[in-house]
Structures are given as structure tokens and as C-alpha cells.
Design an enzyme around this catalytic site. Sequence first.
Site, PDB file in Angstrom:
ATOM      1  N   LYS A   1     -14.816  21.491   8.395  1.00 41.05           N
ATOM      2  CA  LYS A   1     -15.585  22.639   8.909  1.00 41.05           C
ATOM      3  C   LYS A   1     -15.099  23.928   8.246  1.00 41.05           C
ATOM      4  O   LYS A   1     -15.913  24.770   7.852  1.00 41.05           O
ATOM      5  CB  LYS A   1     -15.470  22.722  10.425  1.00 41.05           C
ATOM      6  CG  LYS A   1     -16.276  21.584  11.056  1.00 41.05           C
ATOM      7  CD  LYS A   1     -16.560  21.768  12.514  1.00 41.05           C
ATOM      8  CE  LYS A   1     -17.562  20.733  12.981  1.00 41.05           C
ATOM      9  NZ  LYS A   1     -17.012  19.719  13.879  1.00 41.05           N
TER      10      LYS A   1
ATOM     11  N   LYS B   1     -28.642  14.511  13.166  1.00 41.10           N
ATOM     12  CA  LYS B   1     -29.282  15.732  13.695  1.00 41.10           C
ATOM     13  C   LYS B   1     -29.244  16.861  12.672  1.00 41.10           C
ATOM     14  O   LYS B   1     -30.187  17.603  12.526  1.00 41.10           O
ATOM     15  CB  LYS B   1     -28.514  16.230  14.925  1.00 41.10           C
ATOM     16  CG  LYS B   1     -28.706  15.434  16.168  1.00 41.10           C
ATOM     17  CD  LYS B   1     -28.067  16.141  17.355  1.00 41.10           C
ATOM     18  CE  LYS B   1     -26.549  16.180  17.292  1.00 41.10           C
ATOM     19  NZ  LYS B   1     -25.876  14.903  17.554  1.00 41.10           N
TER      20      LYS B   1
ATOM     21  N   LYS C   1     -28.075   9.144   5.556  1.00 42.22           N
ATOM     22  CA  LYS C   1     -27.648   8.805   6.923  1.00 42.22           C
ATOM     23  C   LYS C   1     -28.446   9.630   7.935  1.00 42.22           C
ATOM     24  O   LYS C   1     -28.602  10.839   7.759  1.00 42.22           O
ATOM     25  CB  LYS C   1     -26.147   9.118   7.057  1.00 42.22           C
ATOM     26  CG  LYS C   1     -25.594   8.955   8.454  1.00 42.22           C
ATOM     27  CD  LYS C   1     -24.175   9.522   8.516  1.00 42.22           C
ATOM     28  CE  LYS C   1     -23.586   9.560   9.902  1.00 42.22           C
ATOM     29  NZ  LYS C   1     -24.090  10.456  10.893  1.00 42.22           N
TER      30      LYS C   1
HETATM   31  P1  ADP Z   1     -25.210  13.349  14.408  1.00 47.01           P
HETATM   32  O1  ADP Z   1     -24.793  12.958  13.008  1.00 47.01           O
HETATM   33  O2  ADP Z   1     -26.671  13.129  14.638  1.00 47.01           O
HETATM   34  O3  ADP Z   1     -24.754  14.756  14.769  1.00 47.01           O
HETATM   35  P2  ADP Z   1     -22.964  12.544  16.014  1.00 47.01           P
HETATM   36  O4  ADP Z   1     -22.022  12.950  14.934  1.00 47.01           O
HETATM   37  O5  ADP Z   1     -23.053  13.375  17.273  1.00 47.01           O
HETATM   38  O6  ADP Z   1     -24.441  12.374  15.388  1.00 47.01           O
HETATM   39  O7  ADP Z   1     -22.638  11.040  16.385  1.00 47.01           O
HETATM   40  C1  ADP Z   1     -22.582  10.503  17.689  1.00 47.01           C
HETATM   41  C2  ADP Z   1     -22.305   9.014  17.539  1.00 47.01           C
HETATM   42  O8  ADP Z   1     -23.408   8.335  16.890  1.00 47.01           O
HETATM   43  C3  ADP Z   1     -21.071   8.713  16.670  1.00 47.01           C
HETATM   44  O9  ADP Z   1     -20.377   7.658  17.274  1.00 47.01           O
HETATM   45  C4  ADP Z   1     -21.637   8.293  15.326  1.00 47.01           C
HETATM   46  O10 ADP Z   1     -20.782   7.379  14.659  1.00 47.01           O
HETATM   47  C5  ADP Z   1     -22.978   7.641  15.716  1.00 47.01           C
HETATM   48  N1  ADP Z   1     -24.004   7.860  14.652  1.00 47.01           N
HETATM   49  C6  ADP Z   1     -24.581   9.032  14.331  1.00 47.01           C
HETATM   50  N2  ADP Z   1     -25.467   8.895  13.316  1.00 47.01           N
HETATM   51  C7  ADP Z   1     -25.456   7.578  12.967  1.00 47.01           C
HETATM   52  C8  ADP Z   1     -26.150   6.781  11.979  1.00 47.01           C
HETATM   53  N3  ADP Z   1     -27.055   7.313  11.156  1.00 47.01           N
HETATM   54  N4  ADP Z   1     -25.873   5.465  11.902  1.00 47.01           N
HETATM   55  C9  ADP Z   1     -24.961   4.920  12.749  1.00 47.01           C
HETATM   56  N5  ADP Z   1     -24.270   5.593  13.688  1.00 47.01           N
HETATM   57  C10 ADP Z   1     -24.493   6.913  13.822  1.00 47.01           C
END
Ligand code: ADP
Length: 323
Positions: free
Chosen positions: A114, A196, A193
Amino acid sequence: MSQSTRILSGIQPSGTIHIGNYFGMIKKMIESQDDGELFAFIASYHALTSVKDKEFLQKNTFEAAVNFLSLGMDPEKSTFWVQSDVPEVLELYWILSNHTPMGLLERGHSYKDKAARGIATNHGLFSYPVLMAADILLYDSNIVPVGKDQIQHVEMTRDIANTFNNNYGEILTMPELKVDENVQSVPGTDGAKMSKSYGNTIDMFGPKKTIKKQVMKIITDSKELEDVKEYENCNVYKLCELFMNNDELIELQQRYATPGEGYGHFKLTLLDRINDHFAPYAQKREYYLNNPDEVKDILAHGAKKARKVAQSKIKIIRDAVGL
Ligand code: ADP
Ligand code: TRP
């Protein structure tokens, strides 16, 4: 009395959940209710490191609770609560801070990433791993299932627990990491990937129109109806793999190999599968959305159970350090 294996996991209430979150994490958390005693919480204190808007935090905390309950979190079998309803965790966070070398936190990937991206950093973000250690150690967790991005945090927890125990005796339970090698990275509509922060997500719930729009946005190659298509690297196919069994996938492969259908048809097949998959949960979700008091009662019940465990542990820890 021997205690069954305690599995602990937390999720941050930081936005609308998508099918990547579901297949990457939520589904496994729900299934782990059969493997041991699940302690699961909504990490509201952690979310403060990025969320500075009261309504947004409250809305996301409520929706996270609704989504988990709809998807099968069983509040009787498991202990399910909001992190900040058990403030004892902050006392342990402070105590553990005094057993956390600066260098350990300075090496933290999530803080370093970050900072490198120019995001304004603060002490909360820097010391975030100590709060995560407190979450894990306060509840005598045996297993912490995590994705790759969280491995370092659990390793730090082990380091901190070790330093503490070397000083005061075997007070803290050493947690084990559980990394699921099979956790695929779910691709987003652009093939990267799903996340959000990339604007490439497909929702699980919500207006059908929105989900259709997201699915229709999936990037494919530009083969025409009459062309034979390859399924191997197709984003639509990769997402279908999450919802279909082997026979269904073989049938889909044959459709790719047979001229006459286009990607639009395959996307509609995927859309049907997504809608079918989440439809049973959507009804339950509607119910909880319309009964917020019931959700609050469930969380209060969970906090009461969690707090009982937390209070007896913090008493032992306070005593050990001389408070
Ligand atoms: P984002 O990338 O949408 O902000 P987060 O970082 O809040 O998602 O992730 C929340 C949970 O979901 C974590 O345990 C993360 O490993 C899982 N996760 C997020 N995106 C994916 C993805 N594309 N494939 C598999 N697992 C994911
Ligand atoms: N840091 C985790 C994440 O962002 C959430 C979390 C907070 C957590 N405390 C935890 C996960 C304790 C496991 C154990 O995904």
C-alpha cells in the site's frame, strides 16, 4: 475435557461480494463447519483501516452477515459475530504489541504494497497484523485457513505467540496455517483475477439485469457463429467450470467444437447456471434483508458466545503479564 479443533476465520466488510470471493473463500468457510468448531467473525475493526464512512461500514457489516447466513453459516453450530462486539481483542492487541518487533511489521507485505502504491498509510494499517494475531490467539485457534495473501500474517502471529510464550510460559495456543492449494483464482470478466478493485466482478445476488450485463461483458476472442471454437483458454468456459460437473463440461466442449453457436449462447448458459446456483440462497437472503432485527439477534448471540471465551482467556493473559 478435550476440545475439538477450533477453526477461526475473519472477513472484512469492505464491499459487495462476488463469485470470486464465494468460490475462493466463503464456500470453504461454510463447509469447514463440518470439520471442527468454526469461529467466524466480521472484521469491523480491521475495516476501519480503509473505510472512513459510518453508513458504508454499517451497511457492509449488515450485508456481510446476511450473505453468510444465507449461504449456510449456522449460528448454532458455529460462533458467528462482529469483531468489535468483543472489545477484549483490543486489550490483547496492546499486550501483543509489546512483543512485536518493529522490523517484523516493517516487513509486512500488505503495508509495504500500500505504501508503494502511494496510499496514505497510518498506524492502524501498519499494526493491522498485531490485531489479526490478537483475533487468532484470543480464541485459542488451532487452525486458520487463509488465502495466499494472508499467509504472512499467520506466520507473524506464530512469531508473536512464540516470543510471548518464551517470556511468560505456554499461555498462548500456537495456530497452524491451512493453505488450500486447490483454491483457484477465479477470473473476472476481463480474464484477470476477479476483484472489486478491478471492476471486473460478477455478483452473486442482486438484480438479474445487472448480473446479465456483467456476464455479457466477458471478453472472448472474435470467432463467428460458423467457426469452431476453443474452450481451453475461454473465460466463459473457465467460469462454467465452477458450476458444472464433468458430463456437463464435456457437453459444453462439444458445443464449442460444433459450428452454429456463438459466445453469446455460451454466456447465456453460464448466466442460467449462476442464477440457478444462487437462487436457493437468494430467497433466504431476501428474508434476512427484510428481518434485520433477527440478524442483529443472531450476531448478538454469537458475540455473547465469543465474549465468554475471550473473557476467560484475557483473564489468564492479564494475570500472566502482571495486570
Ligand atoms: P477483492 O479482491 O474483491 O477486494 P478481498 O481481497 O476482499 O477481495 O478477498 C476476500 C476473500 O476472497 C479472500 O479470502 C480472497 O482470497 C478471496 N478472493 C477474492 N478474489 C478472488 C478470486 N478472484 N478468486 C479466488 N478467491 C478470491
Ligand atoms: N485480514 C483478513 C483479510 O483481510 C481478515 C482477518 C482479520 C482474519 N482477522 C483475521 C482472517 C483472523 C483470519 C484470521 O482477509
